[in-house]
Design an enzyme around this catalytic site. Sequence first.
Site, PDB file in Angstrom:
ATOM      1  N   SER A 129      34.977  77.368 -35.493  1.00 32.13           N
ATOM      2  CA  SER A 129      34.728  75.957 -35.186  1.00 32.13           C
ATOM      3  C   SER A 129      36.012  75.127 -35.143  1.00 32.13           C
ATOM      4  O   SER A 129      36.868  75.219 -36.017  1.00 32.13           O
ATOM      5  CB  SER A 129      33.783  75.346 -36.220  1.00 32.13           C
ATOM      6  N   LYS A 130      36.104  74.311 -34.105  1.00 36.82           N
ATOM      7  CA  LYS A 130      37.256  73.404 -33.953  1.00 36.82           C
ATOM      8  C   LYS A 130      36.963  72.032 -34.544  1.00 36.82           C
ATOM      9  O   LYS A 130      37.831  71.147 -34.535  1.00 36.82           O
ATOM     10  CB  LYS A 130      37.590  73.217 -32.463  1.00 36.82           C
ATOM     11  N   LYS A 133      20.811  74.611 -35.008  1.00 38.28           N
ATOM     12  CA  LYS A 133      20.479  73.331 -34.355  1.00 38.28           C
ATOM     13  C   LYS A 133      18.983  73.018 -34.408  1.00 38.28           C
ATOM     14  O   LYS A 133      18.587  71.856 -34.419  1.00 38.28           O
ATOM     15  CB  LYS A 133      20.988  73.327 -32.915  1.00 38.28           C
ATOM     16  N   ASN A 157      22.849  68.171 -33.198  1.00 40.67           N
ATOM     17  CA  ASN A 157      24.219  68.628 -33.471  1.00 40.67           C
ATOM     18  C   ASN A 157      25.001  67.695 -34.378  1.00 40.67           C
ATOM     19  O   ASN A 157      26.154  67.968 -34.685  1.00 40.67           O
ATOM     20  CB  ASN A 157      24.982  68.951 -32.175  1.00 40.67           C
ATOM     21  N   GLY A 190      18.734  76.460 -20.219  1.00 38.38           N
ATOM     22  CA  GLY A 190      18.625  76.629 -21.671  1.00 38.38           C
ATOM     23  C   GLY A 190      18.947  75.316 -22.380  1.00 38.38           C
ATOM     24  O   GLY A 190      18.866  74.231 -21.797  1.00 38.38           O
ATOM     25  N   ALA A 228      21.709  73.948 -23.309  1.00 39.24           N
ATOM     26  CA  ALA A 228      22.827  73.142 -22.819  1.00 39.24           C
ATOM     27  C   ALA A 228      22.365  72.215 -21.695  1.00 39.24           C
ATOM     28  O   ALA A 228      22.708  71.027 -21.658  1.00 39.24           O
ATOM     29  CB  ALA A 228      23.960  74.052 -22.350  1.00 39.24           C
ATOM     30  N   ALA A 256      10.904  79.453 -13.756  1.00 40.27           N
ATOM     31  CA  ALA A 256       9.907  78.702 -14.539  1.00 40.27           C
ATOM     32  C   ALA A 256      10.588  77.812 -15.583  1.00 40.27           C
ATOM     33  O   ALA A 256      10.133  76.695 -15.838  1.00 40.27           O
ATOM     34  CB  ALA A 256       8.941  79.662 -15.220  1.00 40.27           C
ATOM     35  N   GLY A 308      34.876  73.222 -20.918  1.00 35.68           N
ATOM     36  CA  GLY A 308      34.197  72.306 -21.828  1.00 35.68           C
ATOM     37  C   GLY A 308      35.060  71.703 -22.916  1.00 35.68           C
ATOM     38  O   GLY A 308      34.518  71.129 -23.871  1.00 35.68           O
TER      39      GLY A 308
HETATM   40  P1  ATR Z   1      22.027  77.737 -24.335  1.00 36.11           P
HETATM   41  O1  ATR Z   1      21.304  77.090 -25.467  1.00 36.11           O
HETATM   42  O2  ATR Z   1      23.473  78.015 -24.580  1.00 36.11           O
HETATM   43  O3  ATR Z   1      21.802  77.069 -23.020  1.00 36.11           O
HETATM   44  P2  ATR Z   1      20.012  79.720 -23.859  1.00 36.11           P
HETATM   45  O4  ATR Z   1      18.960  78.739 -24.223  1.00 36.11           O
HETATM   46  O5  ATR Z   1      19.905  81.109 -24.357  1.00 36.11           O
HETATM   47  O6  ATR Z   1      21.431  79.226 -24.279  1.00 36.11           O
HETATM   48  O7  ATR Z   1      20.118  79.746 -22.273  1.00 36.11           O
HETATM   49  C1  ATR Z   1      21.025  80.543 -21.608  1.00 36.11           C
HETATM   50  C2  ATR Z   1      20.978  80.165 -20.130  1.00 36.11           C
HETATM   51  O8  ATR Z   1      21.985  80.910 -19.453  1.00 36.11           O
HETATM   52  C3  ATR Z   1      19.674  80.513 -19.451  1.00 36.11           C
HETATM   53  O9  ATR Z   1      19.426  79.554 -18.452  1.00 36.11           O
HETATM   54  C4  ATR Z   1      19.964  81.882 -18.838  1.00 36.11           C
HETATM   55  O10 ATR Z   1      19.183  82.186 -17.694  1.00 36.11           O
HETATM   56  P3  ATR Z   1      17.689  82.791 -17.856  1.00 36.11           P
HETATM   57  O11 ATR Z   1      16.867  81.696 -18.436  1.00 36.11           O
HETATM   58  O12 ATR Z   1      17.283  83.145 -16.492  1.00 36.11           O
HETATM   59  O13 ATR Z   1      17.863  83.975 -18.776  1.00 36.11           O
HETATM   60  C5  ATR Z   1      21.388  81.663 -18.402  1.00 36.11           C
HETATM   61  N1  ATR Z   1      22.191  82.893 -18.214  1.00 36.11           N
HETATM   62  C6  ATR Z   1      22.697  83.690 -19.168  1.00 36.11           C
HETATM   63  N2  ATR Z   1      23.433  84.687 -18.615  1.00 36.11           N
HETATM   64  C7  ATR Z   1      23.407  84.479 -17.272  1.00 36.11           C
HETATM   65  C8  ATR Z   1      23.978  85.150 -16.138  1.00 36.11           C
HETATM   66  N3  ATR Z   1      24.754  86.232 -16.288  1.00 36.11           N
HETATM   67  N4  ATR Z   1      23.742  84.663 -14.911  1.00 36.11           N
HETATM   68  C9  ATR Z   1      22.969  83.552 -14.741  1.00 36.11           C
HETATM   69  N5  ATR Z   1      22.399  82.880 -15.770  1.00 36.11           N
HETATM   70  C10 ATR Z   1      22.606  83.336 -17.019  1.00 36.11           C
END
Ligand code: ATR
Length: 276
Positions: A15-16, A66, A87, A129, A131, A155, A242
């Site tokens: 962590s920074k 979180k 956060n 996801g 983020a 979806a 980021g």
């Molecule tokens: P975070 O909270 O960091 O957003 P997360 O909720 O696990 O993490 O979500 C990860 C996101 O990255 C998801 O949208 C995932 O796509 P899927 O929902 O289809 O799994 C996406 N993701 C992860 N690896 C990927 C890759 N190699 N190419 C495209 N999308 C990716």
Amino acid sequence: MTDRYAVIGNPIEQSKSPLIHTAFAQVTGQDIDYGKLLGPLGEFAATVDAFRASGGRGMNVTAPFKLDAFAYATDLAPGALMAGAVNAMKFEGDRVLAENFDGVGLVRDVVHNLGFPLQGRRVLILGAGGATRGALLPLLAEQPAELVIVNRTVAKAQELAALAHRHQSGQVPVTALGYEAVQGVFDVVFNATSSSLTAELPPLPASVFASGCLAYDLTYGKGLTPFLKLAQQAGVTHLADGVGMLAEQAAEAFVWWRGVRPDTKAVIQKLTVPLE
Ligand code: ATR
């Protein structure tokens, strides 16, 4: 008296936040001590209870806590509610005020630091996801011409688009698509997937980048990620990771806790990992 703050996570070494908040405290003359707390898995509440009992005033929260922080809070701010995750926490007596500043930090970095107004722009965001969820309302508040959410699992993108339509006061069109269906060009393309953590490339057509566009990877410290490389090879010259978002979400928490806004330039400069 020195006020205590900390970031809690597991792992926490990376962590920074202590470096950032300590620098902010120095430049603003605030008397705070900001540490790292390794939270044992399954013991979030007990660890935070102990920190509060020893006089702790606030905390940042990182993975994997979180959602625990979301459950622990007594007062969830709209940003935390919308993100579905917390956060930052502020302790006031028995109350635990909770926020999520990732989305506002992102937007402030793009608009204020990088000088890319989003109003009237076509914005594409990869991933559906946490983020992306956290970034949704702050992005829409900037009134882009449209926001397109692209995800492998369509979806999940559709769920976020529906959430956005329920919550936004403006009328920004929000569309959910699979990668194969992306068409046209965009002024700002965000990579909010976790793909850069594993050096993977989302299956994005290189034709999406408009001339003069900004390609922004929300991941910090990985240099030229496959996504940024794709953008660079497509001729994009405005590339960002980021680091600014990291500094700006911290600045938002700092203002919330201390009532003074620190300048982020020096911290961003210090933490920047070259995009190469
Ligand atoms: P975070 O909270 O960091 O957003 P997360 O909720 O696990 O993490 O979500 C990860 C996101 O990255 C998801 O949208 C995932 O796509 P899927 O929902 O289809 O799994 C996406 N993701 C992860 N690896 C990927 C890759 N190699 N190419 C495209 N999308 C990716």
